[in-house]
Every structure is written in structure tokens, then in C-alpha cells.
Design an enzyme around this catalytic site. Structure first.
Site, PDB file in Angstrom:
ATOM      1  N   LYS A 178       0.884  -1.181   0.000  1.00 42.93           N
ATOM      2  CA  LYS A 178       0.000   0.000   0.000  1.00 42.93           C
ATOM      3  C   LYS A 178       0.914   1.221   0.000  1.00 42.93           C
ATOM      4  CE  LYS A 178      -2.015   3.021   2.051  1.00 42.93           C
ATOM      5  NZ  LYS A 178      -1.833   4.454   1.688  1.00 42.93           N
ATOM      6  N   GLU A 253       9.828   1.402  10.471  1.00 38.13           N
ATOM      7  CA  GLU A 253      10.866   2.372  10.121  1.00 38.13           C
ATOM      8  C   GLU A 253      10.206   3.736  10.152  1.00 38.13           C
ATOM      9  OE1 GLU A 253      12.915  -0.788   7.018  1.00 38.13           O
ATOM     10  OE2 GLU A 253      12.818   1.314   6.468  1.00 38.13           O
ATOM     11  N   CYS A 287      13.741  10.677   6.175  1.00 33.67           N
ATOM     12  CA  CYS A 287      13.706  10.255   7.581  1.00 33.67           C
ATOM     13  C   CYS A 287      15.035  10.533   8.255  1.00 33.67           C
ATOM     14  CB  CYS A 287      13.367   8.772   7.670  1.00 33.67           C
ATOM     15  SG  CYS A 287      14.491   7.734   6.726  1.00 33.67           S
ATOM     16  N   GLU A 385      10.083  16.121  14.574  1.00 30.65           N
ATOM     17  CA  GLU A 385      10.472  15.975  13.167  1.00 30.65           C
ATOM     18  C   GLU A 385       9.663  16.977  12.344  1.00 30.65           C
ATOM     19  OE1 GLU A 385       9.082  12.508  10.947  1.00 30.65           O
ATOM     20  OE2 GLU A 385      11.123  12.219  10.210  1.00 30.65           O
TER      21      GLU A 385
HETATM   22  P1  NAD Z   1       2.370   8.477   7.400  1.00 32.07           P
HETATM   23  O1  NAD Z   1       2.662   7.761   8.664  1.00 32.07           O
HETATM   24  O2  NAD Z   1       1.369   9.556   7.412  1.00 32.07           O
HETATM   25  O3  NAD Z   1       1.893   7.457   6.265  1.00 32.07           O
HETATM   26  C1  NAD Z   1       2.648   6.338   5.888  1.00 32.07           C
HETATM   27  C2  NAD Z   1       1.738   5.333   5.195  1.00 32.07           C
HETATM   28  O4  NAD Z   1       0.800   4.819   6.132  1.00 32.07           O
HETATM   29  C3  NAD Z   1       0.906   5.904   4.048  1.00 32.07           C
HETATM   30  O5  NAD Z   1       0.819   4.932   3.029  1.00 32.07           O
HETATM   31  C4  NAD Z   1      -0.454   6.147   4.690  1.00 32.07           C
HETATM   32  O6  NAD Z   1      -1.501   6.115   3.746  1.00 32.07           O
HETATM   33  C5  NAD Z   1      -0.535   4.981   5.642  1.00 32.07           C
HETATM   34  N1  NAD Z   1      -1.382   5.191   6.824  1.00 32.07           N
HETATM   35  C6  NAD Z   1      -1.775   6.355   7.392  1.00 32.07           C
HETATM   36  N2  NAD Z   1      -2.531   6.110   8.487  1.00 32.07           N
HETATM   37  C7  NAD Z   1      -2.587   4.767   8.618  1.00 32.07           C
HETATM   38  C8  NAD Z   1      -3.189   3.894   9.579  1.00 32.07           C
HETATM   39  N3  NAD Z   1      -3.880   4.376  10.625  1.00 32.07           N
HETATM   40  N4  NAD Z   1      -3.031   2.561   9.419  1.00 32.07           N
HETATM   41  C9  NAD Z   1      -2.314   2.075   8.395  1.00 32.07           C
HETATM   42  N5  NAD Z   1      -1.730   2.841   7.449  1.00 32.07           N
HETATM   43  C10 NAD Z   1      -1.864   4.174   7.570  1.00 32.07           C
HETATM   44  O7  NAD Z   1       3.781   9.011   6.866  1.00 32.07           O
HETATM   45  P2  NAD Z   1       4.064   9.972   5.635  1.00 32.07           P
HETATM   46  O8  NAD Z   1       3.629  11.371   5.993  1.00 32.07           O
HETATM   47  O9  NAD Z   1       3.546   9.334   4.401  1.00 32.07           O
HETATM   48  O10 NAD Z   1       5.672   9.902   5.546  1.00 32.07           O
HETATM   49  C11 NAD Z   1       6.519  10.700   6.299  1.00 32.07           C
HETATM   50  C12 NAD Z   1       7.086   9.927   7.470  1.00 32.07           C
HETATM   51  O11 NAD Z   1       7.756   8.756   7.016  1.00 32.07           O
HETATM   52  C13 NAD Z   1       8.141  10.720   8.232  1.00 32.07           C
HETATM   53  O12 NAD Z   1       7.898  10.616   9.616  1.00 32.07           O
HETATM   54  C14 NAD Z   1       9.446  10.016   7.878  1.00 32.07           C
HETATM   55  O13 NAD Z   1      10.471  10.143   8.836  1.00 32.07           O
HETATM   56  C15 NAD Z   1       8.985   8.601   7.712  1.00 32.07           C
HETATM   57  N6  NAD Z   1       9.955   7.815   6.936  1.00 32.07           N
HETATM   58  C16 NAD Z   1      10.742   6.902   7.598  1.00 32.07           C
HETATM   59  C17 NAD Z   1      11.712   6.161   6.904  1.00 32.07           C
HETATM   60  C18 NAD Z   1      12.599   5.178   7.622  1.00 32.07           C
HETATM   61  O14 NAD Z   1      13.189   4.334   6.958  1.00 32.07           O
HETATM   62  N7  NAD Z   1      12.719   5.264   8.931  1.00 32.07           N
HETATM   63  C19 NAD Z   1      11.858   6.347   5.536  1.00 32.07           C
HETATM   64  C20 NAD Z   1      11.049   7.276   4.890  1.00 32.07           C
HETATM   65  C21 NAD Z   1      10.089   8.000   5.604  1.00 32.07           C
END
Ligand code: NAD
Length: 485
Positions: A178, A253, A287, A385
Site C-alpha cells: 500500500k 521504520e 527520515c 520531526e
Molecule cells: P504516514 O505515517 O502519514 O503514512 C505512511 C503510510 O501509512 C501511508 O501509506 C499512509 O496512507 C498509511 N497510513 C496512514 N494512516 C494509517 C493507519 N492508521 N493505518 C495504516 N496505514 C496508515 O507518513 P508519511 O507522511 O507518508 O511519511 C513521512 C514519514 O515517514 C516521516 O515521519 C518520515 O520520517 C517517515 N519515513 C521513515 C523512513 C525510515 O526508513 N525510517 C523512511 C522514509 C520515511
């Protein structure tokens, strides 16, 4: 060669591109001008049910193929990705808003990751265990979990798809991915190439849609056997709760607040451009972004001046202008970042560069590269962040205080140490609570298969290298008594 097309408003389920069953479509917007790039399917429970069912059906056959066969199919996938690097680069760059060369780099890294796990597929082994007497034999067998749910964010979608899907498939799992609704095009393009490579129907499925709909439906689905989640710390907690209900293993992650720590003996000609790049690459939406700059007091004025000059020299533009930095990914993300910037002076921070929207024509979601000085650990801009091109500077004196400041965060993703003194670097590296440490470089350039490890609120994962293959397997232990004959 014709362009690599992603079928409009379709998701890949059981080897076919199909529309959403119930809920229609969603637009994907161009961050540079707010215009619609393409419609995607708004997947929901029924689509997730279908994708998980397809993955369950495909699992026994896929797990039973020889690892060499799986490796060969992944190898074919990697070859197609290489042929299509420019298409993938354009999808990634336009969708996320990053410069085309950044999209190209991500596409090449994704290709390298898939090729790596193609080669690793038939090198996954268990161990033989010591026994109390020659009459016994003990060994372990690494086995796939079954159906793996992979849920991804929008910032590096092509690369993260490869980094999670390739090891899962190599180890014999099937996958339902997803991607983020904000930037799903790279993952969809990658899935089309996997299909063209001959990865069988149902082995790799993609459901697109909103987090609250498709995301929740997938991570709470009783038919999945493992969850891999990359995204924010807040959502990670919700996903872990869902995993608890179904009692499935989860790999998280999450976010970061990574420090660049500059000691007085650092080579500033190397460090300064890397520090600027660490918070402006992908407009700071990484991230591991180097969002905290910790500088030894004796060189603080010089470093601040040079970093400010570097940030002010960053050229902003649209993905196809291919300059240094693009817009933020969405209007919502820009509002979030500007919210931090509006609140910072009230908390006592001084804006020494940027601090607001960038003056760029068109309707893109640009924010100027920003440097905040006079910050302290109590401020939101230091603790949270931001996920934008915003750097907060703090001073320190001596290694002990540097380590204290490095560790003064809820996150534990990456720490970068800049010094000419190897003992100091290694003392700091050993004492910092962080999954990854880089010395005299930002991130892991030059190391192949560097484990993408995390600690504290950044999550727990060993993705990146060979360890990722282990993350997608469970070991079965076998004890045998050899009867007398
Ligand atoms: P997010 O947590 O809002 O969303 C991530 C994914 O989860 C999306 O596909 C979203 O549709 C889905 N999602 C949202 N709510 C959900 C729920 N309740 N249940 C299941 N799925 C759900 O994150 P974002 O805004 O898309 O991305 C930014 C974040 O990602 C930042 O915090 C960044 O640090 C992190 N990130 C971490 C890494 C790593 O390897 N540690 C790498 C890239 C990004």
C-alpha cells in the site's frame, strides 16, 4: 521504446490492473503547480480482501519455487528497472517534487537493491547447531512468513518499495503493498515492471488509497502474516496496535531528528556542503535528514556563516528544471512546516536564513531553506520531526556534551560525526543511541548493503543489506535424535 505507462485508476491485484471495487478514484497532484498528474484507484476493504486472498493463494507455489528461480525472476525485474530508469526517475521526481537527478538516483538505487536481493535469494541459509553427543543433529531452516503487508510513505517511494518488496519476495513471501496516496506512481511503475518480468500473479499486489481506508484495512487484515511499515512515528504506533490484535510480527521504520556533529578539527570544506545537502536533499523530507546541527563553540560563528551561505545558494525549481531543491510534497506538508517556522521566534529561536515560503513563480509548495539559531532542547523545532528544509543549530563544548546533545532526542536513526580525530569519532559513535552512525560523511555513501537500522522512536528494523532478507524470514529449529541402526 515506448513510455512506461501506469494504467489510470487501477491497482495490481492477482496479476491484473483493476479499478477500486467500491470507492472510485483519487487525484495525485504535482507539487510544483498543484495540477492533477494522474488519477489512482481509491482502494478500500474489498480491494484489500481481494489482494490478500490473491497473495494467500499465490504463497504456497511461490514459497515452493527454488531460491535460484526466485532470484532469476528478481534479476529479470532488476534488468527491466535498469532499462526503464528514466521513466522511473520521471515518475519519482514529478510525484514527489524532487529534481529529476534525485529521481534518477533513487531509481538506480532501487535497481541496485532489487539486483542485490536477486543475488541473495539463494544464499539464505540456516545454521547447524552443536550437540551434546554425536547421536544428535540440530539445525535451523529459514522460512518465509507468508503474506507480507508493506505500507509506505511518500518521500522516497520507488526506493522504499524495492527495499521492502525485493527481500520479502526473495525469501519466498508474497506481498500486498500500500503506497502513500500522496506519491504512489513510482511503486505502481515498479509493480508493472515486476509483472512484465514474469513474477507470477498474486505474488506482488498493490492496493492504492488512503491511510484511513486501504492502510487500516491492510494492516488490520487477519489474512496477513507480517507487517512492514515505513512512515511517521504516530502512525507506526497505530500500526503496531493493529499488529498486536492479529499477533503478527511488525517491522517499523519511522521518523528521525538526525544530528550532524561538527568538532573544531573537522574538515569544513567537506562538511559544510554535506550538511547543507543533508537538509535540502528532497527538501528535507527524508527520515534521516540532518535537521540538527551541533557545532563546537570555538567554530560556531564560522560554521553558521558558511552554512547560511550554503543554504541561501540552494537553487529552487520544479522537477524538470532539475536544480538543487524542489517544493514540499503537498499543501498540507507545507502548512505543517510553515507552522513550525511561525512558532519558532515565539519560543526564542532566531531565523538566520529563510523562514518562510520561497519566492518561486507558479503555484508550487516551496519553502525557503531555513536556518534557526538560538534554539534549545525545549523547543518544538529541536524536539519534533519537521520534515522540511529547516536546520536548527546548537553549540557544544567537548565530546561529552556533544554526545549528550546527540542523545537528547526521542529519535535514534542516524548520527553524523565530523572530526579529524578517529578516537573521538569512535567514542561518540559508541555512545550515541542511534541505529546508524556516519563519520566524515552524511549517511552511508561508499558502503554496500549498509543496514538501515533504527533505535528509540525511529523504530526497529535491519533493512538495507543482507539482514533484510532475515527480517522477512522466521527460523524453524529442528532437533533430531539419530537412532542406533
Ligand atoms: P504516514 O505515517 O502519514 O503514512 C505512511 C503510510 O501509512 C501511508 O501509506 C499512509 O496512507 C498509511 N497510513 C496512514 N494512516 C494509517 C493507519 N492508521 N493505518 C495504516 N496505514 C496508515 O507518513 P508519511 O507522511 O507518508 O511519511 C513521512 C514519514 O515517514 C516521516 O515521519 C518520515 O520520517 C517517515 N519515513 C521513515 C523512513 C525510515 O526508513 N525510517 C523512511 C522514509 C520515511
Amino acid at each position: 521504446m515506448s513510455a512506461l505507462d501506469i494504467p489510470v485508476a487501477r491497482q495490481l491485484i492477482d496479476g491484473a490492473w483493476v479499478p477500486a471495487r467500491d470507492q472510485g478514484e483519487l487525484p495525485v497532484l504535482d507539487p510544483a503547480n498543484s495540477k492533477v498528474i494522474q488519477q489512482i484507484a481509491r482502494g478500500g476493504q474489498a480491494d484489500v480482501d481481494a489482494a490478500v486472498a490473491a497473495a494467500r493463494r499465490a504463497f504456497p507455489g511461490w514459497a515452493a519455487t527454488s531460491p535460484s528461480e526466485r532470484g532469476a525472476l528478481l534479476g529479470r525485474w532488476a534488468a527491466l528497472v535498469l532499462e526503464r530508469v528514466e521513466d522511473l526517475a520521471r515518475y519519482e521526481a514529478r510525484d514527489v517534487g524532487k529534481p529529476l537527478s534525485g529521481g534518477r538516483l533513487n531509481a538506480y538505487i532501487a535497481q541496485g537493491i532489487i539486483a542485490y536481493f536477486a543475488g541473495a535469494a539463494d544464499k539464505l541459509t540456516g545454521v547447524t547447531l552443536p550437540t551434546r553427543s554425536p547421536d544428535y543433529l540440530g539445525f535451523t531452516i529459514p522460512e518465509p512468513f507468508g503474506v507480507c503487508a508493506v505500507t509506505l510513505p511518500w518521500n522516497v517511494p520507488t526506493l522504499l518499495s524495492a527495499a521492502n518488496v525485493a527481500p520479502a519476495l526473495a525469501a519466498g513471501n508474497t506481498v500486498v503493498l500500500k503506497p502513500s496516496e500522496v506519491a504512489p506512481l513510482g511503486p505502481l511503475a515498479l509493480a508493472e515492471l515486476a509483472r512484465e518480468a514474469g513474477i507470477p500473479p498474486g505474488v506482488f499486489n498493490v492496493v492504492t488509497g488512503l491511510g484511513a481506508e486501504a492502510g487500516v484495512a491492510l494492516t488490520s487484515h487477519p489474512g496477513i502474516d507480517h507487517i512492514s511499515f515505513v512512515g511517521s512515528t504516530a502512525t507506526g504506533r497505530a500500526v503496531m496496535r493493529a499488529a498486536a490484535d492479529n499477533l503478527v510480527p511488525v517491522k517499523l521504520e519511522l521518523g528521525g531528528k538526525s544530528p550532524n556533529v561538527v568538532f573544531a578539527d573537522a574538515d569544513l570544506d567537506v562538511a559544510i556542503p554535506a550538511i547543507v545537502g543533508s537538509i535540502t536533499e528532497n527538501a528535507g523530507q527524508n527520515c534521516y535528514a540532518g535537521s540538527r546541527l551541533l557545532v563546537e563553540e570555538s567554530i560556531r560563528a564560522e560554521v553558521t556563516e558558511r552554512v547560511v551561505a550554503g543554504m541561501q545558494a540552494v537553487r529552487l525549481g520544479t522537477w524538470d528544471q532539475d536544480l538543487d531543491m524542489g517544493p514540499l510534497v503537498s499543501r498540507e506538508q507545507r502548512e505543517r512546516v510553515l507552522g513550525f517556522l511561525e512558532g519558532a521566534p515565539g519560543e526564542g529561536a532566531r531565523v538566520v536564513a529563510g523562514g518562510a515560503e520561497a519566492e518561486v513563480p507558479d503555484e508550487g509548495w516551496f519553502v525557503a531553506p531555513t536556518v534557526l539559531d538560538g534554539v534549545d532542547r525545549g523547543m518544538r523545532v529541536v524536539r519534533e520531526e519537521i520534515f522540511g528544509p529547516v536546520l536548527a543549530i546548537q553549540g557544544f563544548s567537548g565530546t561529552a556534551q556533544a554526545v549528550e546533545l546527540m542523545n537528547d532526542t526521542d529519535f535514534g536513526l542516524l548520527a553524523c560525526i565530523w572530526t579529524d580525530d578517529v578516537s573521538r569519532a569512535l567514542h561518540a559513535a559508541k555512545q550515541v543511541r542511534s541505529g546508524q552512525v556516519a563519520v566524515n560523511q552524511f549517511h552511508d555513501a561508499g558502503v554496500i548493503g549498509f543496514p538501515f537500522n533504527m533505535q528509540k522512536d525511529s523504530g526497529f528494523s535491519a533493512g538495507g543489506g543482507y539482514a533484510a532478507l532475515r527480517e522477512y524470514t522466521q527460523e524453524k529449529a529442528v532437533a533430531v535424535r539419530l537412532l542406533a541402526r
